[in-house]
Write an enzyme that holds these catalytic residues in place. Structure first.
Site, PDB file in Angstrom:
ATOM      1  N   ASP A  92       0.868  -1.174   0.000  1.00 32.93           N
ATOM      2  CA  ASP A  92       0.000   0.000   0.000  1.00 32.93           C
ATOM      3  C   ASP A  92       0.912   1.233   0.000  1.00 32.93           C
ATOM      4  O   ASP A  92       2.093   1.119   0.315  1.00 32.93           O
ATOM      5  CB  ASP A  92      -0.864  -0.050   1.270  1.00 32.93           C
ATOM      6  CG  ASP A  92      -1.510   1.274   1.584  1.00 32.93           C
ATOM      7  OD1 ASP A  92      -2.203   1.799   0.703  1.00 32.93           O
ATOM      8  OD2 ASP A  92      -1.319   1.778   2.709  1.00 32.93           O
ATOM      9  N   ASP A 110      -1.711  -0.757   5.890  1.00 29.33           N
ATOM     10  CA  ASP A 110      -2.038  -0.178   7.204  1.00 29.33           C
ATOM     11  C   ASP A 110      -3.503   0.194   7.370  1.00 29.33           C
ATOM     12  O   ASP A 110      -3.950   0.439   8.476  1.00 29.33           O
ATOM     13  CB  ASP A 110      -1.221   1.103   7.429  1.00 29.33           C
ATOM     14  CG  ASP A 110      -1.736   2.233   6.551  1.00 29.33           C
ATOM     15  OD1 ASP A 110      -1.937   1.999   5.350  1.00 29.33           O
ATOM     16  OD2 ASP A 110      -1.963   3.332   7.085  1.00 29.33           O
ATOM     17  N   ASP A 129      -6.972  -1.729   3.184  1.00 32.97           N
ATOM     18  CA  ASP A 129      -6.046  -2.829   2.884  1.00 32.97           C
ATOM     19  C   ASP A 129      -6.502  -4.151   3.484  1.00 32.97           C
ATOM     20  O   ASP A 129      -5.947  -5.202   3.167  1.00 32.97           O
ATOM     21  CB  ASP A 129      -4.648  -2.509   3.436  1.00 32.97           C
ATOM     22  CG  ASP A 129      -4.089  -1.235   2.831  1.00 32.97           C
ATOM     23  OD1 ASP A 129      -4.185  -1.087   1.601  1.00 32.97           O
ATOM     24  OD2 ASP A 129      -3.593  -0.391   3.595  1.00 32.97           O
TER      25      ASP A 129
HETATM   26  P1  ADP Z   1      -4.202   4.434  -0.022  1.00 32.02           P
HETATM   27  O1  ADP Z   1      -4.451   3.191  -0.813  1.00 32.02           O
HETATM   28  O2  ADP Z   1      -3.117   5.279  -0.661  1.00 32.02           O
HETATM   29  O3  ADP Z   1      -3.853   4.145   1.430  1.00 32.02           O
HETATM   30  P2  ADP Z   1      -7.065   5.055   0.354  1.00 32.02           P
HETATM   31  O4  ADP Z   1      -7.600   3.859  -0.384  1.00 32.02           O
HETATM   32  O5  ADP Z   1      -7.237   5.046   1.831  1.00 32.02           O
HETATM   33  O6  ADP Z   1      -5.518   5.352  -0.043  1.00 32.02           O
HETATM   34  O7  ADP Z   1      -7.772   6.354  -0.215  1.00 32.02           O
HETATM   35  C1  ADP Z   1      -7.824   6.577  -1.599  1.00 32.02           C
HETATM   36  C2  ADP Z   1      -8.282   7.977  -1.897  1.00 32.02           C
HETATM   37  O8  ADP Z   1      -9.640   8.137  -1.445  1.00 32.02           O
HETATM   38  C3  ADP Z   1      -7.497   9.058  -1.175  1.00 32.02           C
HETATM   39  O9  ADP Z   1      -6.384   9.460  -1.923  1.00 32.02           O
HETATM   40  C4  ADP Z   1      -8.537  10.157  -1.042  1.00 32.02           C
HETATM   41  O10 ADP Z   1      -8.609  10.909  -2.229  1.00 32.02           O
HETATM   42  C5  ADP Z   1      -9.821   9.386  -0.862  1.00 32.02           C
HETATM   43  N1  ADP Z   1     -10.212   9.191   0.547  1.00 32.02           N
HETATM   44  C6  ADP Z   1     -10.239   8.035   1.254  1.00 32.02           C
HETATM   45  N2  ADP Z   1     -10.687   8.222   2.510  1.00 32.02           N
HETATM   46  C7  ADP Z   1     -10.931   9.542   2.632  1.00 32.02           C
HETATM   47  C8  ADP Z   1     -11.424  10.391   3.680  1.00 32.02           C
HETATM   48  N3  ADP Z   1     -11.755   9.957   4.899  1.00 32.02           N
HETATM   49  N4  ADP Z   1     -11.559  11.699   3.391  1.00 32.02           N
HETATM   50  C9  ADP Z   1     -11.246  12.189   2.185  1.00 32.02           C
HETATM   51  N5  ADP Z   1     -10.785  11.450   1.166  1.00 32.02           N
HETATM   52  C10 ADP Z   1     -10.638  10.160   1.367  1.00 32.02           C
HETATM   53 MG    MG Z   2      -2.715   3.137   3.574  1.00 29.91          MG
END
Ligand code: ADP
Ligand code: MG
Length: 277
Positions: A8, A231, A235
């Site tokens: 991730d 994390d 995931d």
């Molecule tokens: P990663 O795989 O990099 O850990 P996430 O899957 O958690 O990222 O999130 C993907 C995208 O969704 C983020 O880049 C953001 O644009 C959006 N996102 C996710 N959760 C939130 C939240 N609580 N508030 C705002 N945007 C969010």
């Molecule tokens: Mg992450």
């Protein structure tokens, strides 16, 4: 023995110690009001991005009232129902009686471009240009909309973990050939991270939590033995599907519960040993 490593991005290869980057607020909001509105919607979310926004609002001495209705959209953002009296006069629609202000509800959405598209919120070409600039500088983009109208854009910066590049190099030396970066973020911030680590191989961006799990399953079907390192809530399905799920101890409980191994201190060096399991 594992032959493939999937990572991730946010909070795993990066520190997840986010800082607010470039902010653009649209009429009638100014920067501070935009941060306050976003923080109200994010207050109940556990996501790293949400915690950053709430922290930022607190550091600006803004009051962030609790809200009644909120749904989190894993991998995309949050949708909250907020009383107009909490948001402020600007949120009341024309022709509405001001004395009933406190009973009216506005919908606040904070999240990715994809979430906005899914909610039919229009993104003008002007804003597209703005988003492209944020992408180019490796910033993660959060959009903020109220009642179907885009009112602002927040850029978020993150930094790589100090050990990420070393750990990838050590895994390569140990004979691991297949690497992948699986992220819910956009492809440009993902590429920026992958490039800083020396070529990482596969980059899969814009992934929802189930997309990550499906990717792992696909590799497994092809006969690979896959370790997944992550994390977040997003995931958890992939960690559960992998041959060797490794959670960052600094991450969310559901990730830790779905993994076989937890890196208690969140130091990636532990995975070099874990690959032999
Ligand atoms: P990663 O795989 O990099 O850990 P996430 O899957 O958690 O990222 O999130 C993907 C995208 O969704 C983020 O880049 C953001 O644009 C959006 N996102 C996710 N959760 C939130 C939240 N609580 N508030 C705002 N945007 C969010
Ligand atoms: Mg992450």
């Amino acid at each position: 023995m594992v032959d493939t490593f999937a990572f991730d991005k946010t909070g795993t290869l990066t520190r997840g110690e986010l800082t607010l980057g470039d902010i653009t607020a649209f009429d009638p909001l100014d920067e501070t009001e935009l941060v306050r509105v976003a923080a109200i919607a994010e207050k109940r979310s556990e996501h790293l991005l949400a915690r950053l926004i709430v922290r930022e609002a607190e550091s600006r001495n803004l009051v962030i009232p609790a809200i009644d209705e909120f749904t989190s959209q894993p991998g995309s953002g949050v949708i909250a129902q907020v009383r107009t009296s909490v948001l402020g006069k600007w949120a009341s629609h024309e022709g509405e009686e001001s004395h009933s202000l406190h009973e009216k509800i506005n919908e606040v959405i904070v999240g990715s471009r994809r979430l906005m598209e899914a909610q039919n919120i229009e993104i003008s070409t002007d804003i597209e240009d703005r988003l492209a600039k944020l992408d180019e500088t490796g910033q993660t983009v959060l959009l903020v909309a109220v009642d179907g109208k885009l009112l602002g854009v927040l850029g978020v910066r993150d930094t790589l973990r100090a050990e990420s590049a070393d750990v990838i190099a050590e895994l390569k030396q140990a004979g691991i050939k297949n690497f992948a970066l699986l992220t819910g973020d956009r492809s440009q911030p993902a590429r920026t991270v992958a490039e800083s680590l020396g070529s990482l191989g596969t980059i899969e961006a814009d992934m929802l939590p189930l997309d990550k799990a499906n990717w792992i399953e696909e590799q497994t079907k092809q006969g690979r033995r896959v370790a997944m390192v992550g994390d977040g809530v997003n995931d958890a399905p992939a960690l559960a599907k992998s041959d060797l799920g490794i959670a960052m101890g600094t991450g969310t409980d559901v990730a830790i519960e779905s993994a076989m191994i937890t890196l208690v201190k969140g130091d990636l060096h532990g995975i070099v040993k874990a690959r032999n399991l």
